[in-house]
Design a protein around this motif. Structure first.
Motif, short mmCIF file in Angstrom:
data_model
loop_
_atom_site.label_atom_id
_atom_site.label_comp_id
_atom_site.label_asym_id
_atom_site.label_seq_id
_atom_site.Cartn_x
_atom_site.Cartn_y
_atom_site.Cartn_z
N LEU A 108 36.97 14.33 -4.23
CA LEU A 108 37.28 14.75 -2.87
C LEU A 108 36.86 13.68 -1.86
O LEU A 108 37.59 13.38 -0.91
CB LEU A 108 36.58 16.08 -2.54
CG LEU A 108 37.19 17.33 -3.18
CD1 LEU A 108 36.24 18.52 -3.01
CD2 LEU A 108 38.55 17.65 -2.56
N ARG A 109 35.67 13.11 -2.10
CA ARG A 109 35.20 12.06 -1.19
C ARG A 109 36.14 10.84 -1.26
O ARG A 109 36.49 10.25 -0.23
CB ARG A 109 33.76 11.66 -1.54
CG ARG A 109 32.73 12.70 -1.15
CD ARG A 109 31.31 12.24 -1.44
NE ARG A 109 30.34 13.28 -1.12
CZ ARG A 109 29.85 13.50 0.10
NH1 ARG A 109 30.24 12.76 1.12
NH2 ARG A 109 28.97 14.47 0.31
N LEU B 82 40.36 7.59 1.02
CA LEU B 82 41.71 7.01 0.91
C LEU B 82 42.56 7.44 2.10
O LEU B 82 43.32 6.64 2.65
CB LEU B 82 42.34 7.48 -0.40
CG LEU B 82 43.69 6.85 -0.79
CD1 LEU B 82 43.56 5.34 -0.95
CD2 LEU B 82 44.21 7.49 -2.07
N GLN B 83 42.40 8.71 2.48
CA GLN B 83 43.16 9.21 3.64
C GLN B 83 42.74 8.48 4.93
O GLN B 83 43.59 8.12 5.74
CB GLN B 83 42.92 10.72 3.80
CG GLN B 83 43.61 11.33 5.00
CD GLN B 83 45.12 11.24 4.91
OE1 GLN B 83 45.75 12.06 4.27
NE2 GLN B 83 45.72 10.23 5.53
N LEU B 84 41.45 8.25 5.09
CA LEU B 84 40.96 7.52 6.28
C LEU B 84 41.51 6.10 6.31
O LEU B 84 41.88 5.58 7.37
CB LEU B 84 39.43 7.51 6.29
CG LEU B 84 38.75 8.87 6.56
CD1 LEU B 84 37.25 8.77 6.30
CD2 LEU B 84 39.00 9.35 7.98
N GLY C 233 31.76 24.42 -1.47
CA GLY C 233 31.09 24.27 -2.77
C GLY C 233 31.51 23.00 -3.49
O GLY C 233 30.79 22.53 -4.39
N ARG C 234 32.68 22.47 -3.15
CA ARG C 234 33.18 21.19 -3.71
C ARG C 234 33.24 21.21 -5.23
O ARG C 234 32.95 20.22 -5.91
CB ARG C 234 32.30 20.02 -3.24
CG ARG C 234 32.15 19.93 -1.73
CD ARG C 234 31.09 18.94 -1.31
NE ARG C 234 30.82 19.00 0.12
CZ ARG C 234 29.82 18.38 0.75
NH1 ARG C 234 28.97 17.65 0.04
NH2 ARG C 234 29.65 18.48 2.05
N LYS C 235 33.67 22.36 -5.76
CA LYS C 235 33.75 22.50 -7.22
C LYS C 235 35.19 22.41 -7.73
O LYS C 235 35.40 22.26 -8.93
CB LYS C 235 33.14 23.85 -7.66
CG LYS C 235 31.67 24.03 -7.31
CD LYS C 235 30.81 22.99 -8.01
CE LYS C 235 29.32 23.19 -7.68
NZ LYS C 235 28.49 22.10 -8.24
N GLU D 213 33.87 20.32 6.56
CA GLU D 213 33.62 19.50 7.75
C GLU D 213 32.48 18.52 7.54
O GLU D 213 32.53 17.38 8.00
CB GLU D 213 33.32 20.41 8.95
CG GLU D 213 33.44 19.72 10.28
CD GLU D 213 33.38 20.70 11.45
OE1 GLU D 213 33.45 20.23 12.60
OE2 GLU D 213 33.27 21.91 11.21
N GLU D 214 31.46 18.93 6.82
CA GLU D 214 30.29 18.08 6.60
C GLU D 214 30.66 16.86 5.76
O GLU D 214 30.29 15.73 6.08
CB GLU D 214 29.18 18.88 5.90
CG GLU D 214 27.86 18.14 5.77
CD GLU D 214 27.25 17.74 7.12
OE1 GLU D 214 26.59 16.68 7.15
OE2 GLU D 214 27.46 18.46 8.12
N LEU D 215 31.42 17.10 4.69
CA LEU D 215 31.87 15.99 3.84
C LEU D 215 32.71 15.01 4.66
O LEU D 215 32.54 13.80 4.57
CB LEU D 215 32.67 16.52 2.64
CG LEU D 215 33.18 15.49 1.63
CD1 LEU D 215 33.23 16.09 0.22
CD2 LEU D 215 34.57 14.95 1.99
N ALA D 216 33.62 15.57 5.47
CA ALA D 216 34.50 14.73 6.29
C ALA D 216 33.70 13.86 7.25
O ALA D 216 33.99 12.67 7.43
CB ALA D 216 35.48 15.62 7.06
N LYS D 217 32.68 14.46 7.85
CA LYS D 217 31.85 13.73 8.81
C LYS D 217 31.11 12.59 8.12
O LYS D 217 31.06 11.46 8.62
CB LYS D 217 30.86 14.69 9.47
CG LYS D 217 30.01 14.04 10.55
CD LYS D 217 29.02 15.04 11.14
CE LYS D 217 28.11 14.37 12.16
NZ LYS D 217 27.09 15.30 12.68
N GLU D 218 30.54 12.88 6.95
CA GLU D 218 29.78 11.87 6.20
C GLU D 218 30.69 10.70 5.80
O GLU D 218 30.31 9.53 5.94
CB GLU D 218 29.17 12.49 4.94
CG GLU D 218 28.02 13.45 5.24
CD GLU D 218 27.60 14.27 4.03
OE1 GLU D 218 26.72 15.13 4.18
OE2 GLU D 218 28.16 14.05 2.93
#
Length: 259
Positions: A13-14, A19-21, A225-227, A242-247
């Motif tokens: 996911l990260r 890649l999207q960014l 949960g990112r599972k 949102e937290e993952l996106a921000k990081e």
């Protein structure tokens, strides 16, 4: 290949969001650059059109000038004819011949009047066309300056962005290596089907980014949960919390700053 199978869902996911960014930044570069060439092309067309118009007006002036010369020749010929007929009148044998020559003289005088009227009209046309030519030249000069400015701007942007774009595309390829081929294909398919090219979006205020459709609370929990990979049922986009996106955004901004 081993790294791909061992990567966790969160890592995938990260990598997908990174890649999207990267691709979003490439899109921005291309959009900025994409408008300028069209602008330059439009200006080039306009300048070419103005030059064509000036050439046409110049041709029309030349034609009018030839017409004025022709009328002046006609006037001289008519004057010569009048002189000739006037001399002939001195030697006529009867009134009939005299009246006939008088009519010829009258006709030539009318020809002179008409030719002089035509010359005045032609000169008025020349004056009008010269006004149009001056206005067109002013417009051409202004458009040429604007075109040069836009070309310089485009060259500057190309010089600045081509290197960055290439570096971003290379980095994007490196991130694709961290993701399953199946996921990369899905990402590219989604990206090509959505208007803004965003295949991976974060949840914002309970809805997927750029959408008004609320994500059910249970699904939001699963996303956080990112599972597993979860997609938006309305847009088909891959969702991240949102937290993952921000990081990842902070991490990628630091990378972009070094390019």
């Amino acid at each position: 290949m081993a790294k791909k199978t061992e990567a966790t869902v969160e890592e995938k996911l990260r990598a997908l969001y990174d890649l999207q960014l990267i691709h979003a930044r490439v899109d921005t570069i291309r959009n900025v650059r994409g408008e300028l060439p069209l602008e330059v092309e439009d200006l080039e067309d306009e300048v070419a059109g103005l030059n064509t118009r000036l050439d046409k007006l110049g041709g029309e002036l030349s034609l009018i000038d030839d017409q004025i010369k022709a009328k002046k020749i006609l006037i001289e010929d008519a004057k010569a004819a009048i002189k000739k007929y006037s001399e002939q009148q001195k030697n006529v044998r009867n009134n009939r011949e005299y009246n006939s020559l008088s009519k010829e003289i009258e006709f030539q005088e009318l020809e002179i009047q008409l030719a002089e009227k035509n010359i005045r009209e032609f000169r008025a046309q020349i004056e009008q066309k010269n006004e149009v030519i001056n206005t067109t030249k002013e417009r051409l000069e202004e458009r040429q300056k604007h075109l040069k400015h836009k070309k310089d701007e485009l060259d500057e942007i190309l010089a600045e962005t081509e290197k960055e774009e290439q570096a971003l595309l290379e980095k994007g390829e490196a991130y694709e290596e961290q993701i399953d081929e199946r996921l990369v294909k899905a990402y590219k398919r989604i990206r090509s089907n959505v208007r803004n090219g965003l295949a991976v979006v974060a949840i914002e205020r309970g809805a997927s980014g750029g959408s008004f459709f609320t994500i059910p609370p249970q699904v939001q929990v699963e996303i956080a949960g990112r599972k597993k990979i979860i997609t938006d049922e309305h847009s088909g986009r891959i969702l991240v919390d949102e937290e993952l996106a921000k990081e990842e955004a902070e991490k990628m901004e630091a990378i972009f700053a070094k390019l």
